[in-house]
Write a protein that holds these residues in place. Structure first.
Motif, PDB file in Angstrom:
ATOM      1  N   THR A   1      -8.420 -75.124  -7.232  1.00  0.00           N
ATOM      2  CA  THR A   1      -8.335 -76.006  -8.397  1.00  0.00           C
ATOM      3  C   THR A   1      -7.985 -77.423  -7.975  1.00  0.00           C
ATOM      4  OG1 THR A   1      -7.650 -74.130  -9.737  1.00  0.00           O
ATOM      5  CG2 THR A   1      -7.229 -76.303 -10.635  1.00  0.00           C
ATOM      6  N   ASP A   2      -7.043 -77.540  -7.049  1.00  0.00           N
ATOM      7  CA  ASP A   2      -6.693 -78.867  -6.530  1.00  0.00           C
ATOM      8  C   ASP A   2      -7.903 -79.557  -5.915  1.00  0.00           C
ATOM      9  OD1 ASP A   2      -4.024 -79.405  -7.089  1.00  0.00           O
ATOM     10  OD2 ASP A   2      -3.582 -79.878  -4.990  1.00  0.00           O
TER      11      ASP A   2
ATOM     12  N   ARG B   1     -15.810 -73.454  -8.668  1.00  0.00           N
ATOM     13  CA  ARG B   1     -15.325 -73.059 -10.003  1.00  0.00           C
ATOM     14  C   ARG B   1     -15.413 -71.554 -10.191  1.00  0.00           C
ATOM     15  NH1 ARG B   1     -17.421 -78.318 -13.181  1.00  0.00           N
ATOM     16  NH2 ARG B   1     -15.380 -79.223 -13.552  1.00  0.00           N
TER      17      ARG B   1
ATOM     18  N   ALA C   1     -12.698 -69.913  -8.178  1.00  0.00           N
ATOM     19  CA  ALA C   1     -11.398 -70.070  -8.833  1.00  0.00           C
ATOM     20  C   ALA C   1     -11.245 -69.041  -9.952  1.00  0.00           C
ATOM     21  CB  ALA C   1     -11.256 -71.487  -9.381  1.00  0.00           C
ATOM     22  N   GLN C   2     -12.272 -68.895 -10.777  1.00  0.00           N
ATOM     23  CA  GLN C   2     -12.197 -67.943 -11.896  1.00  0.00           C
ATOM     24  C   GLN C   2     -12.041 -66.509 -11.397  1.00  0.00           C
ATOM     25  OE1 GLN C   2     -11.576 -68.552 -14.863  1.00  0.00           O
ATOM     26  NE2 GLN C   2     -12.077 -70.713 -15.038  1.00  0.00           N
TER      27      GLN C   2
ATOM     28  N   VAL D   1      -5.562 -72.866 -13.663  1.00  0.00           N
ATOM     29  CA  VAL D   1      -6.975 -73.009 -13.352  1.00  0.00           C
ATOM     30  C   VAL D   1      -7.722 -73.689 -14.489  1.00  0.00           C
ATOM     31  CG1 VAL D   1      -9.048 -71.610 -13.134  1.00  0.00           C
ATOM     32  CG2 VAL D   1      -7.182 -71.355 -11.504  1.00  0.00           C
ATOM     33  N   ASP D   2      -7.178 -73.546 -15.697  1.00  0.00           N
ATOM     34  CA  ASP D   2      -7.820 -74.205 -16.843  1.00  0.00           C
ATOM     35  C   ASP D   2      -7.757 -75.725 -16.738  1.00  0.00           C
ATOM     36  OD1 ASP D   2      -8.675 -71.950 -18.000  1.00  0.00           O
ATOM     37  OD2 ASP D   2      -7.068 -71.777 -19.475  1.00  0.00           O
ATOM     38  N   ARG D   3      -6.863 -76.234 -15.877  1.00  0.00           N
ATOM     39  CA  ARG D   3      -6.806 -77.687 -15.679  1.00  0.00           C
ATOM     40  C   ARG D   3      -8.146 -78.268 -15.243  1.00  0.00           C
ATOM     41  NH1 ARG D   3      -2.887 -79.014 -11.195  1.00  0.00           N
ATOM     42  NH2 ARG D   3      -3.970 -77.250 -10.279  1.00  0.00           N
ATOM     43  N   ASN D   4      -8.966 -77.431 -14.566  1.00  0.00           N
ATOM     44  CA  ASN D   4     -10.209 -78.005 -14.011  1.00  0.00           C
ATOM     45  C   ASN D   4     -11.383 -77.992 -14.980  1.00  0.00           C
ATOM     46  OD1 ASN D   4     -11.903 -75.651 -13.644  1.00  0.00           O
ATOM     47  ND2 ASN D   4     -10.592 -75.044 -11.952  1.00  0.00           N
ATOM     48  N   LYS D   5     -11.105 -77.701 -16.251  1.00  0.00           N
ATOM     49  CA  LYS D   5     -12.227 -77.675 -17.201  1.00  0.00           C
ATOM     50  C   LYS D   5     -12.374 -79.009 -17.913  1.00  0.00           C
ATOM     51  CE  LYS D   5     -12.536 -72.746 -17.932  1.00  0.00           C
ATOM     52  NZ  LYS D   5     -11.844 -71.677 -18.665  1.00  0.00           N
TER      53      LYS D   5
END
Lengths: 293, 293
Positions: free
Chosen positions: A219-220, A257, A260-261, A289-293
Motif C-alpha cells: 500500500t505504501d 493493487r 494488496a487485496q 489498504v483502503d487508503r489506496n483507493k
C-alpha cells in the motif's frame, strides 16, 4: 466501540504513556532528553503499540494493560526513524511536517537520541506490570531479534545497498520483512505473549502479522506513485523520485493493487480461530489498504 | 595462575566467543555483518568481559561460564566506539591503528553496524546458559540502564556538549560515570548477579566497580598529557589537543596522580570481604593505574 473511535482512544493512551517514560527530572544530559522527546512526541500513527494492544484484545485480555511494552516498541520505531533521516542515511529535512531531529539538534545529538531511545526501550519493557520473568524474557527476545541485524537493521542495510538498483521480488520481500515487517511481527507477538497466547493462537497471530506487514508495504508503494503514474515502468535510478525498486515498479499498479487485496484477505483468514475480539485487527488491515483507493 | 597469563587466557576466550555470535551463514545483509565483524574483532583489551568474569570468580564461581554475557557487553562497548568515531561525533579516521568503521564502510553503514551490535547484545545476553529467567531479567536491566540515557549515552551527550568548555569537577565526574563508569559497573554487577551474589557481595563489588571506573578515567587523562606537559594549566579550548576538561587540567598532574592512587586503594579496600578469589580484581586495578608511571 467503533473502529476509528477505538483507534483514537488507544492512540491517546499511547501519547500520555510515552511522555511519562522519559526522565525529565534528573537527566544526565538535558539536551539529550529534549532531543529524544522531540521525536518521540512528534505525532505518528502509533501503529505498533496499537497492534500490540489489539493482539492482546484478540485473546480476550485488556490490551491497555500492556501499554508499557507498547511504549517500548514505539521507542524502537522512533529511533529507527531518527537514524534513517540522518545526513549519512536518507538525509531528510522534514518528517511529518516537522524538521527532522538532526536539523534541530545536529547529527551528533540525533545519533545519540536514537541510541538512547533504543536502549531505553529495553529498560521500559522490563517495567511491564503483570508479566512474570519468563514472559519478560520472551518479550525481550522478540524485540531484540526483530530490531537487530536479522530483522529491522538488516532490512535497512539491504535497503541502503539497493538504492538505484533493480532488485528481484525475493530481495524486495526480504528487505521489507526486515525493515518494516519484523517490528509489526514483534508488536503482535509480544501482545499475544503478554496475554498468554497458546501455540496455536500465537501462530495464527504471527501469520496475520506477516500478511499485515506485506499489505502495509504494498500500500505504501502504491501511495508513493498514485498521482505520479508516469514513474511506473521507468527503469529504477532513472529519476530522482524513482531510485528504489518497489512492489509497483517490479509489477504494475494493477498487479500491486491485486496483491494488496489478496494479502488483506489472507490476513483476515488467519484470524479465523478468533471471535469478535479480533474485529479490530480485521478492521485495521482493511482500513490500511483502503487508503489506496 | 599469574595475573597477566590469566588475563591473556581470558582475552583469548573472548576473541573466540565473539566471532561465534555473528550470523555469517544467513545474514539479511552481508555487508552489515562484515561491518559489525570489522569493529568487533579489531582487537581491544576486552576489559569489560574480563571484568564480568572476574566478578563471578571473586564469588567462587567459574567466570568463564558467563562469557556469553561478556560478549554482549563487548558488543555494547564496540557499538559505542563506532558511533563515537562517526563524522558527526568525534570524526576519527583511526582506532587502534586501523581505519575506523565509517572510513571503510561509510557513515550510513557504520551507523547501522553500531545499531545492530547494540540490539544483538540484548539477544545474546538472553542466550546465557545456566541463568534462570529472573536472573536474565536482572542482567538486561543492568545493561539497559547502564548503556542508556541515564548512563553511557547520557555521558556521551554531556561530553559532546562540554567540548571547548571548562566544566566543574562535579560535571566531569557525572560525565565519566556515564560515559565509561556505567558500563564497568554493569560488567561487574552482571557477573556478580549471574554468580548468585548476596546483597552484601553485590554492594562491595559495585563499590569496587565505581572506584575502578574512576581510577581508569584519571589514568587515561594522565596518559593523555604525559609527554605533553605544556598543556597542563592551559585554558580549555586554547589548543587543538586541549579541547576538553580532564582530571589533570582541572587539578594538576601531581594531584591527579595522587587521586588515582587513593582511588585504587579504595577499590582494593572495597574487596576486603573477599578471599584470594578476588586477587585478579585487586591486581587489575593496580596494573591499570601503574600504566601512568
Amino acid at each position: 466501540m467503533k473502529f476509528k473511535e477505538l483507534w483514537q482512544e488507544r492512540q491517546q493512551l499511547v501519547e500520555a504513556a510515552l511522555t511519562a517514560e522519559l526522565n525529565k527530572e534528573t537527566p544526565v544530559d538535558k539536551t539529550l532528553t529534549e532531543s529524544m522527546e522531540y521525536s518521540l512526541m512528534a505525532g505518528g500513527k502509533r501503529l505498533r503499540p496499537v497492534l500490540l494492544m489489539a493482539a492482546a484484545d484478540a485473546l480476550g485480555a485488556d490490551g491497555t494493560k500492556f501499554i508499557k511494552t507498547g511504549c517500548a516498541i514505539e521507542m524502537i520505531h522512533t529511533y529507527s526513524l531518527i537514524h534513517d533521516d540522518l545526513p549519512a542515511m536518507d538525509d531528510d529535512d522534514y518528517r511529518r511536517g516537522k524538521l527532522t531531529n538532526h536539523k534541530v539538534y545536529g547529527a551528533g545529538m540525533a545519533t545519540l537520541a536514537g541510541d538512547a531511545l533504543l536502549t531505553l526501550a529495553f529498560e521500559v519493557m522490563l517495567r511491564q506490570p503483570g508479566a512474570d520473568a519468563q514472559t519478560l524474557v520472551q518479550v525481550v527476545r522478540e524485540m531484540s531479534t526483530a530490531a537487530g541485524p536479522d530483522g529491522m537493521v538488516g532490512g535497512q542495510a539491504l535497503d541502503m545497498e539497493s538504492e538505484d538498483k533493480r532488485i528481484d521480488m525475493e530481495t524486495l520481500r526480504r528487505m521489507h520483512m526486515g525493515k518494516t515487517g519484523a517490528l509489526f511481527r514483534a508488536a503482535i507477538r509480544s501482545g499475544a505473549i503478554l496475554a498468554g497466547a497458546s501455540a496455536e493462537q500465537l501462530a495464527a497471530l504471527t501469520e496475520y502479522a506477516d500478511k499485515f506487514g506485506l499489505a502495509f508495504q504494498i500500500t505504501d508503494d502504491i501511495l508513493d506513485v498514485v498521482g505520479d503514474e508516469a514513474l511506473i515502468g521507468k527503469p529504477v535510478g532513472s529519476d530522482e523520485k524513482n531510485h528504489k525498486s518497489t512492489y509497483v515498479t517490479l509489477t504494475s499498479l494493477a498487479e500491486a493493487r491485486k496483491l494488496a487485496q489478496d494479502t488483506v484477505a489472507e490476513a483476515v483468514a488467519a484470524l479465523a480461530i478468533f471471535g469478535p475480539e479480533a474485529d479490530f485487527l480485521r478492521d485495521l488491515v482493511n482500513y490500511l489498504v483502503d487508503r489506496n483507493k
